[in-house]
Design an enzyme around this catalytic site. Structure first.
Site, mmCIF file in Angstrom:
data_model
loop_
_atom_site.group_PDB
_atom_site.id
_atom_site.type_symbol
_atom_site.label_atom_id
_atom_site.label_comp_id
_atom_site.label_asym_id
_atom_site.label_seq_id
_atom_site.Cartn_x
_atom_site.Cartn_y
_atom_site.Cartn_z
ATOM 1 N N HIS A 1 0.840 -1.199 0.000
ATOM 2 C CA HIS A 1 0.000 0.000 0.000
ATOM 3 C C HIS A 1 0.877 1.252 0.000
ATOM 4 O O HIS A 1 1.210 1.782 1.060
ATOM 5 C CB HIS A 1 -0.895 0.006 1.235
ATOM 6 C CG HIS A 1 -1.841 -1.154 1.304
ATOM 7 N ND1 HIS A 1 -1.471 -2.402 1.740
ATOM 8 C CD2 HIS A 1 -3.154 -1.263 0.974
ATOM 9 C CE1 HIS A 1 -2.515 -3.220 1.680
ATOM 10 N NE2 HIS A 1 -3.549 -2.554 1.225
ATOM 11 N N HIS B 1 -2.837 -0.750 7.160
ATOM 12 C CA HIS B 1 -2.399 -1.124 5.813
ATOM 13 C C HIS B 1 -1.298 -0.193 5.325
ATOM 14 O O HIS B 1 -0.497 -0.557 4.485
ATOM 15 C CB HIS B 1 -3.576 -1.117 4.835
ATOM 16 C CG HIS B 1 -4.300 0.192 4.797
ATOM 17 N ND1 HIS B 1 -5.319 0.501 5.673
ATOM 18 C CD2 HIS B 1 -4.166 1.279 4.014
ATOM 19 C CE1 HIS B 1 -5.771 1.718 5.430
ATOM 20 N NE2 HIS B 1 -5.084 2.217 4.430
ATOM 21 N N HIS C 1 -3.918 2.964 -3.799
ATOM 22 C CA HIS C 1 -4.147 2.542 -2.412
ATOM 23 C C HIS C 1 -3.436 1.233 -2.117
ATOM 24 O O HIS C 1 -2.722 1.122 -1.127
ATOM 25 C CB HIS C 1 -5.656 2.384 -2.164
ATOM 26 C CG HIS C 1 -5.996 1.734 -0.869
ATOM 27 N ND1 HIS C 1 -6.335 2.437 0.248
ATOM 28 C CD2 HIS C 1 -6.025 0.418 -0.507
ATOM 29 C CE1 HIS C 1 -6.553 1.590 1.252
ATOM 30 N NE2 HIS C 1 -6.379 0.363 0.814
ATOM 31 N N ARG D 1 -21.566 -16.788 38.120
ATOM 32 C CA ARG D 1 -21.430 -15.332 37.926
ATOM 33 C C ARG D 1 -21.447 -14.611 39.270
ATOM 34 O O ARG D 1 -20.698 -13.652 39.487
ATOM 35 C CB ARG D 1 -22.505 -14.782 36.984
ATOM 36 C CG ARG D 1 -23.915 -14.870 37.517
ATOM 37 C CD ARG D 1 -24.930 -14.249 36.546
ATOM 38 N NE ARG D 1 -26.274 -14.607 36.959
ATOM 39 C CZ ARG D 1 -27.294 -13.754 37.058
ATOM 40 N NH1 ARG D 1 -27.134 -12.483 36.771
ATOM 41 N NH2 ARG D 1 -28.489 -14.166 37.434
ATOM 42 N N SER E 1 -25.989 -8.078 35.831
ATOM 43 C CA SER E 1 -26.097 -9.442 35.312
ATOM 44 C C SER E 1 -24.742 -10.131 35.256
ATOM 45 O O SER E 1 -24.635 -11.330 35.476
ATOM 46 C CB SER E 1 -26.707 -9.421 33.907
ATOM 47 O OG SER E 1 -28.001 -8.869 33.932
ATOM 48 N N GLU F 1 -20.098 -3.689 22.843
ATOM 49 C CA GLU F 1 -19.207 -4.806 23.145
ATOM 50 C C GLU F 1 -17.920 -4.743 22.337
ATOM 51 O O GLU F 1 -16.842 -5.115 22.834
ATOM 52 C CB GLU F 1 -19.911 -6.142 22.868
ATOM 53 C CG GLU F 1 -21.188 -6.365 23.680
ATOM 54 C CD GLU F 1 -22.410 -5.694 23.087
ATOM 55 O OE1 GLU F 1 -22.308 -5.102 21.982
ATOM 56 O OE2 GLU F 1 -23.484 -5.738 23.716
ATOM 57 N N PHE G 1 -22.789 -12.460 23.197
ATOM 58 C CA PHE G 1 -22.321 -11.225 22.572
ATOM 59 C C PHE G 1 -20.799 -11.172 22.440
ATOM 60 O O PHE G 1 -20.253 -10.175 21.964
ATOM 61 C CB PHE G 1 -22.899 -10.010 23.280
ATOM 62 C CG PHE G 1 -24.409 -9.972 23.227
ATOM 63 C CD1 PHE G 1 -25.061 -10.189 22.024
ATOM 64 C CD2 PHE G 1 -25.181 -9.773 24.354
ATOM 65 C CE1 PHE G 1 -26.451 -10.201 21.951
ATOM 66 C CE2 PHE G 1 -26.573 -9.784 24.301
ATOM 67 C CZ PHE G 1 -27.205 -9.997 23.094
ATOM 68 N N ASP H 1 -34.892 -15.795 27.703
ATOM 69 C CA ASP H 1 -34.548 -14.821 26.660
ATOM 70 C C ASP H 1 -34.451 -15.472 25.282
ATOM 71 O O ASP H 1 -34.504 -14.785 24.255
ATOM 72 C CB ASP H 1 -33.261 -14.071 26.999
ATOM 73 C CG ASP H 1 -33.526 -12.829 27.853
ATOM 74 O OD1 ASP H 1 -34.697 -12.412 27.939
ATOM 75 O OD2 ASP H 1 -32.577 -12.275 28.420
ATOM 76 N N HIS I 1 -30.277 -15.125 22.430
ATOM 77 C CA HIS I 1 -29.374 -14.852 23.545
ATOM 78 C C HIS I 1 -28.651 -16.095 24.051
ATOM 79 O O HIS I 1 -27.823 -15.985 24.955
ATOM 80 C CB HIS I 1 -30.160 -14.205 24.700
ATOM 81 C CG HIS I 1 -30.482 -12.759 24.467
ATOM 82 N ND1 HIS I 1 -31.146 -12.323 23.342
ATOM 83 C CD2 HIS I 1 -30.202 -11.642 25.190
ATOM 84 C CE1 HIS I 1 -31.279 -10.999 23.400
ATOM 85 N NE2 HIS I 1 -30.718 -10.566 24.504
#
Lengths: 696, 696
Positions: free
Chosen positions: A32, A72, A276, A370, A397, A433, A459, A491, A495
């Site tokens: 490039h 790049h 480019h 958790r 959560s 996220e 996620f 859910d 999910h």
């Protein structure tokens, strides 16, 4: 205000940078060249006139950081690393993009001195730069919070060069919104608005008003238009002034929209998509050299006066470094405890006795992993000040809030629920996220603190490119992924992770850790913090699961093994109760209890089942052959994996004779007990699989 | 301008919607009541007063589309589907979030009548709505391009309800920038700016100026602030007027920033994070009922006058439908050929003779499969008008441009390289892979056209959540993923896929197709277009690879099998030349030639190797047992997979005795021949693996 000294030698050095970039691409035949040519003045300005760096010490704490988000255009960086004396020489430029060279296609962290971060996948660099700026503030808070702004040895700037592509990618929208929210005055982004990408003129897909968009994020925005006169004038003074103004604005991140012509002054290819990502070709390159007063017959031509001038960066760096050292030494003397903390962090060691701080969870109770993780984090938070983190809007959560800590936001951003403190340790990423992943990378690249970010396991898909690049860089970002199976329940399938555990394990260098009870959670966190060689994600249940009663050592007779064995990745949790090991269960997380139950059921029928807890396949693979054989004797081919997700990760372990209790399809919306029953995640299924594997 | 008719029964119906939402969550004990309560007036307004829909025909071409991007607030939609008579009844609301119900945690396409798209993962709905609006324009271009705007039976609006989380996610930034660029006047987004997410007040992480940001994207932005007086006044007329103004603005997409109080009028929980995702609890729910004049002792209370009023939607829908039918019939009569095309598309059939249009590539030449794909697309483009697509700024690299076609952008967005045409068929996504994935989903959900989008295989990671939701919906989005191995060469490890083929195959319902030569590309595309039951991604080489000489049927003797066998997912490309099948090679893409070479080498040593080409594991698994056994006889346990990526996908096929020639680590920057050699992707390695597998 600083004054820019700039003369004909500087101008020639900039032209030399252009020629070197074009020559390097021409030699290897691909790469490039265009952006490296037109960005040469900006890059030279940063490296030679603006940034405080010591080319001989890439780890200097006080250095300004440089991030080439437009990865790049790696030559933009390599050429300056050569000119500035960072360790690259002409031969390295000549070896561009070839096997084993220090000049790979995109800048690689840990591979080339002076490269702060691996870039190339667009948006990652700019998004991670926000993490660099976060870390600079958090570290300042740890070490020198009382110093007036700009007067601490921990103060410095983060400079970024970004491209159209960086600005288009969604990850930068997320991260830029956070940067404005956080009022990151130490962040200066030069956006190379050359309006050319691979499909040529970006007007075909990109006509938004970027400056207005960044103002909407509460950035300080300036435009430097080198095309404004109709002619193309690289007004270096104007850019320098804009950078100085950006530095002077200490309550906002700065975007400098720099309007350039890609590939300038290439006679026929400037301002086109062709320049480019392809070599110029002999004639065109000769044309460039003629325009710039270089000999078209020569390649990699660097005059003595140019290299002499640019290598002055080494001496300047030494001087800057020496001056900084004074202020650092004064700080160290005045802050002996903080200095001790810094020294420990720089060795990468955890504080002594950290293991004693781990919570112990009572056997025969139930608790979700958790929740256990939340307790562990709060306990560790008290003794590990370098630990900080939060969630992408799922704090409650994910159980990611260190108890009693303030939030890492300006005080003016406080809400009823959260108290803002620029040096707080609770991170709030919002529903972003991907930026979270990139920001965590920036934090751990910047310095020795340990940061974590939480979301639902599903996620992890949203943040995957950032996780992958952490793995590629082998840096210790930490992810808290809760709601780690269909057992999250109502859910529903959007999910519920099915393929996520397997597909995350598929990323080289990433450790996926799925503890099987609360006490495994404690030791999983300890082991994660002990390691610094790559990222780790901890997968945690939403639902309560049993806390096993355990002994202090290895499994023996009816006694379950200590949770300390988590560090080995897999261990015998419970020996066969019959005296012979007929079949081995391998299980993780909430499915470990199914294995334990199935072991009892089989024992009633005289079948001896061993239960192996496998919190981390990656850690287990690092153990020596003898240990692995002791856990999984090759003579026992009857094996059953139990995990509420794809069997994919397990096939090489269970082998042809083995079976997997798994879920091979998307989930559904219902309570988790119904789902486990409908999807065959049951003791009965485990027992049946064991018998099938045994050929019963 | 339309006049809003609104009386006490409407107001009571809105309150009924709130109560039903709260009751439904209370009954199951979990869910998201808050937004469904406060959005009830907006949703009711859309379903009862604004949208043109026929509750009895969810497939009516002329219907306005509704997308609940805030999928967690599924009750917002379910309650309106119940009130409006779309097929849900009170018992369905009572079965919320339970096994098998029509009312799962998040709205699921194909599961509940009236749901146009599965939503829940934030940002996907809003980003896909842009695809709906694209499709509406493209379909209009196919069927009725001459009609004045607003006068075609193909004209309608796309309405979206989005939440704070949708606006924060990067994917919507990408898609919204494109929507403004495309001047999508048929898109109306109501952004529920309630400023509460799971971490409570969004000010903790989200303080950007959303209206200014959307103006920067060239959207038409209005603010409707129901809090502006200090009291909370749900001024439905104001919202209605804003919607009418949005519809009247036909050259820009519209954002209506609707400032609401989440959970209103919950006495103590309104305007808190608690009401976002938890049941209200008995006392609080009773309080709501009292405030609204409902009996706190009753649940799921719907008065006759309310349901009578709201079910009027059925009759109105029939009337609207009848009126539309007139204009449709007039169109059909005036456009018999176009009507024929529409009829064909609605059956899902390809045009007759499409196979004849496929290019045939000459044997014993070399061509990259990406170039072959480009030729196939251009050839198909001539006979398949429903085929359109493009790239995320990699058109030339992905070979995704249908030759001679114009670009799907307003004429004013033309550039030197591309000619804009609102009905063009070349898509330009910019450097926005995630939005590309979501837009493709929107396009195929909207109607029967077939759209594809290209990027490098490595960047499938950037679009993964959109790919997964396509797989979950089982809709036929198509991805063109080129540069499909380390053989892309010099760009290095940031750009080289290693785990991507395996991790994409891990997504249930997604077909990953990796053709082994140019003629396999032709039949791969044909098969992809024949299928409509789920998404497919075609993985293509950057580098040239050989075109095999083949016969017309199955492999036999020295004759290679026809490429038509691609449709079966895996087939015997070349039989063992020794008369016995000692070992089987399974290979894909550019590695197929290695298998072919290894077969020859082994034959010289008297070892008989069969070569099985495996363009798609998913298609192969659909074949019957007998066919699969014929390709991979269980008696032959010596098996070697060859693929320049993880062995992960292959372990269950090669089994304990098998071996995999694979790459288990990240790549490097060098020319591809060096990389293949260094990484062991060679004939020698394949031969050695075969011998090992044979126990030689």
């Amino acid at each position: 205000m600083a004054v820019l000294e700039w003369d004909g030698v500087d101008a020639k050095a900039v032209d030399t940078a252009r020629i070197l970039a074009a020559d390097a691409v021409e030699k290897v035949g691909n790469g490039h060249p265009g952006t490296a040519m037109s960005l040469a003045p900006a890059a030279y300005l940063l490296f030679q006139k603006v940034m405080r760096r010591d080319p001989r010490d890439q780890d200097w704490l006080g250095r300004d950081r440089f991030i080439l988000s437009a990865g790049h255009s790696s030559l933009t960086q390599y050429v300056q690393l050569y000119l500035g004396g960072y360790g690259l020489e002409l031969d390295d430029l000549k070896a561009l993009r070839t096997w084993g060279s220090k000049t790979p296609g995109h800048p690689e962290y840990g591979h080339t001195d002076g490269v702060e971060i691996t870039t190339g996948p667009l948006g990652q660099g700019l998004a991670s730069s926000v993490g660099f700026a976060y870390a600079a503030r958090y570290e300042r808070g740890l070490f020198d919070p009382e110093a007036p702004q700009g007067e601490s040895p921990f103060d410095h700037f983060v400079y970024v060069i970004a491209s159209d592509g960086d600005i288009e990618e969604g990850i930068t929208s997320e991260a830029s919104s956070l940067a404005g929210h956080q009022q990151l005055g130490n962040l200066v982004v030069i956006y190379d608005a050359n309006q050319i990408s691979i499909e040529d003129d970006t007007d075909v897909a990109f006509t938004e008003d970027v400056a207005a968009r960044y103002e909407a994020y509460h950035w300080h925005v300036q435009t430097v238009d080198w095309k404004k006169t109709g002619d193309y004038v690289e007004d270096v003074q104007e850019l320098f002034d804009a950078i100085e103004a950006a530095k002077a604005e200490t309550t906002k991140p700065s975007l400098i929209v720099l309007k350039t012509i890609i590939g300038w002054p290439s006679p026929t290819k400037q301002n086109t998509g062709k320049i480019h990502g392809s070599a110029l070709g002999g004639d065109e390159l000769a044309g460039v050299k003629k325009v710039l007063g270089f000999d078209p017959e020569k390649t990699f031509e660097v005059s003595d006066e140019v290299i002499e001038r640019t290598r002055g960066a080494v001496e300047r760096g030494e001087a800057d470094r020496a001056e900084w050292q004074k202020s650092f030494d004064a700080w160290a003397e005045a802050n002996p405890e903080r200095k001790q903390l810094l020294d420990r962090l720089l060795t990468g060691e955890l504080p002594e006795g950290v293991e004693d701080a781990l919570p112990v969870f009572e056997a025969n109770t139930v608790v979700s992993t958790r929740k256990a993780s939340g307790k562990v984090l709060s306990a560790l938070g008290e003794v590990v000040p370098e630990l900080w983190g939060g969630s992408a809007d799922l704090a409650e959560s994910n159980n990611t809030t260190i108890e009693g800590a303030t939030s890492f936001i300006p005080a003016s951003r406080s809400t009823e629920m959260w108290t803002g403190d620029p040096y707080g340790r609770v991170l709030h990423f919002g529903i972003r996220e991907h930026a979270m992943g990139a920001i965590l990378n920036g934090i751990v690249l910047h310095g020795p603190t340990r940061a974590f970010g939480g979301t639902f396991l599903i996620f992890s898909d949203y943040m995957r490119p950032a996780v992958r690049i952490a793995a590629l860089m082998q840096i210790p970002s930490i992810y808290v992924w809760t709601h780690d199976s269909v057992a999250l329940g109502e859910d529903g399938p959007t999910h519920q992770p099915i393929e996520q555990l397997s597909t995350l394990r598929a990323i080289p260098n990433l450790a996926v850790v799925r503890p099987g009870d609360a006490n495994e959670v404690s030791y999983a966190w300890l082991e994660i913090l002990k390691r610094r060689g790559g990222p780790a994600g901890i997968a945690l249940t939403r639902q309560d699961i049993p806390v096993f009663e355990r002994g202090d050592g290895d499994a023996s007779g009816d006694t379950f093994a200590s949770a300390k064995n988590v560090a080995k990745g897999a261990y015998v949790l419970a020996e066969s109760p019959t005296g012979t090991t007929d079949v081995i269960f391998l299980a993780t997380g909430s499915e470990l209890q199914i294995a334990v139950d199935a072991r009892s059921t089989l024992a009633e029928e005289g079948i001896g089942a061993r239960v192996v807890s496998v919190p981390s396949l990656e850690w287990f693979e690092e153990q020596d052959e003898a240990y692995r054989e002791s856990v999984l004797p090759s003579s026992v081919t009857a094996r059953v994996s139990i995990e509420a997700g794809l069997a994919l990760s397990w096939r090489h372990i269970v082998g042809d004779a083995g079976r997997s209790v798994s879920i091979e399809h998307f989930g559904a919306s219902a309570d988790y007990k119904t789902l486990f029953k409908k999807f065959g995640m049951t003791t009965e299924a485990a027992v049946a699989a064991a018998k099938e594997s045994l050929g019963h």
